[in-house]
Design an enzyme around this catalytic site. Structure first.
Site, short mmCIF file in Angstrom:
data_model
loop_
_atom_site.label_atom_id
_atom_site.label_comp_id
_atom_site.label_asym_id
_atom_site.label_seq_id
_atom_site.Cartn_x
_atom_site.Cartn_y
_atom_site.Cartn_z
N ARG A 82 29.34 4.43 1.31
CA ARG A 82 29.17 4.76 0.19
C ARG A 82 27.55 5.17 -0.15
NH1 ARG A 82 28.16 2.80 -4.93
NH2 ARG A 82 28.95 0.76 -4.28
N LYS A 101 33.30 26.06 1.80
CA LYS A 101 33.24 27.50 1.96
C LYS A 101 32.59 27.67 3.14
CE LYS A 101 35.25 27.74 -2.02
NZ LYS A 101 35.10 26.27 -2.52
#
Length: 384
Positions: free
Chosen positions: A50, A198
């Site tokens: 993390r 994207k």
């Protein structure tokens, strides 16, 4: 040696630790949640995924290099990146945002940020001067350029002159053009947002987000909220985005070539009432785009004469897929009113020109002749 953007998609200026990685050409996936220490006070430099992970760090270094930032932070999604960014603001702060944004961003601003006491003012930044809207508690300006889905273009450098004079952060969502075509930090922006899902990923197979900055003070603040909120990108997804970026340059060029060809074809169709592509000289943002970007991208929006025709086109496309998202190798067609902007109030949709006759296209890397032929048959079928 300073590499070109094409080369920086594959290599950093100074690659490190090649011996440790056994000369691996594809950067290794460190699929681990935690890291062991050699002893008390003797760390490998890694503690817990993390906080840091070698695969994710490699990705972050490459994205930072592509955008000219001092740091890039990889998140589990584009919305996770924006939500974490909003932790930098406190109740009573005021933000000026573009009126035409991705629907998920609008939802976050209206339903989450406002509930936390952050004041939001939405204006058309491509047309309106933000100066009259700046108040004592204004902290930042947030813009997409081009906007999603109406392809409005904002002059980033001109806007940055205002934000710098007033001591405001300028945040630019650069998803539609990617760092291959546009680098907002070099134009005066302070923070860049990317939906890495994207163009950076480019294959419609993973979800990611990024925040990039060239300011050390902003970097420290973002890193603190990043490790605290825990929205880090996983190692395998980091590797998928690394893989995608390797072909960013060639994909962006091909998508732009296809977008221009399709835009020109659409202009010749009698049932098409509007074609919004910034690579067309008649687009109101054409000159600004030529000045601040190296290309026009692979996204376009068009409007047809009736709702029935718009929906008929969606029903009859075959090669182009009717799906949300954008920026992948496959061409996608999207219906903003029921998909990307379904949660946006109807009056706001109409104000932005998003009607049930508007369709958004993300051009992929197929042959342009095939894409045009698919649209042609879909238009014909929708007319019957």
């Amino acid at each position: 040696m300073e590499y070109t953007v094409e080369t920086r998609c594959l290599h950093l200026e100074e690659e490190k630790n090649k011996d440790k990685d056994f000369g691996s050409v594809s950067f290794p996936i460190y699929q681990t949640a935690t890291f062991a220490h050699y002893g008390v006070g003797r760390s490998t430099g890694y503690d817990y995924t993390r906080l840091q992970n070698p695969t994710r760090e490699q990705l972050e270094r490459i994205v930072a290099s592509l955008e000219g930032g001092c740091d890039a932070i990889a998140f589990a999604s584009g919305m996770a990146a924006i939500a974490t960014l909003m932790e930098c603001f406190k109740p009573g702060d005021h933000l000026i945002v573009d009126g035409d944004l991705y629907g998920g961003t609008i939802r976050l601003f209206n339903s989450v940020c406002k509930n936390k006491g952050i004041e939001i003012t939405a204006i058309e930044l491509a047309k309106e001067d933000p100066l009259p809207y700046i108040k004592e508690n204004t902290k930042a300006v947030y813009v997409e350029t081009p906007t999603n889905p109406m392809m409005n273009i904002t002059d980033i450098k001109k806007l940055s002159e205002i934000t710098k004079e007033k001591g405001l952060l300028l945040i630019v969502d650069n998803t539609f053009l990617s760092p291959y075509f546009q680098n907002p930090l070099s134009l005066g922006a302070d923070i860049i947002v990317h939906s890495g899902t994207k163009y950076l990923g480019g294959h419609n197979d993973t979800i990611a987000g990024f925040l990039v900055t060239n300011r050390e003070d902003v970097k420290e603040q973002l890193r603190f909220f990043y490790k605290t909120t825990g929205a880090a990108l996983a190692p395998f997804d980091s590797w998928l985005i690394l893989r995608g970026i390797k072909t960013l340059a060639v994909r962006m060029e091909r998508a732009q070539e296809n977008a221009m060809a399709v835009a020109e074809w659409l202009k010749g169709q009698s049932c098409v009432t509007k074609v919004l592509y910034p690579g067309l000289p008649e687009h109101p943002g054409y000159e600004v785009m030529k000045k601040q970007a190296r290309g026009f991208g692979g996204m376009l929006t068009f409007e047809v004469d009736t709702t029935e025709r718009a929906q008929g086109i969606l029903e009859h496309v075959k090669l182009i897929q009717f799906a949300e998202s954008l920026g992948g190798t496959e061409s996608l067609i999207t219906y903003p009113v029921t998909q990307t902007h379904a949660d946006v109030p109807k009056d706001k949709l109409l104000e932005n020109g998003i009607t049930d006759r508007v369709l958004r296209l993300s051009l992929g890397i197929e042959g342009k002749e095939d894409l045009i032929a698919d649209l042609a048959q879909a238009f014909t079928a929708a007319s019957k």
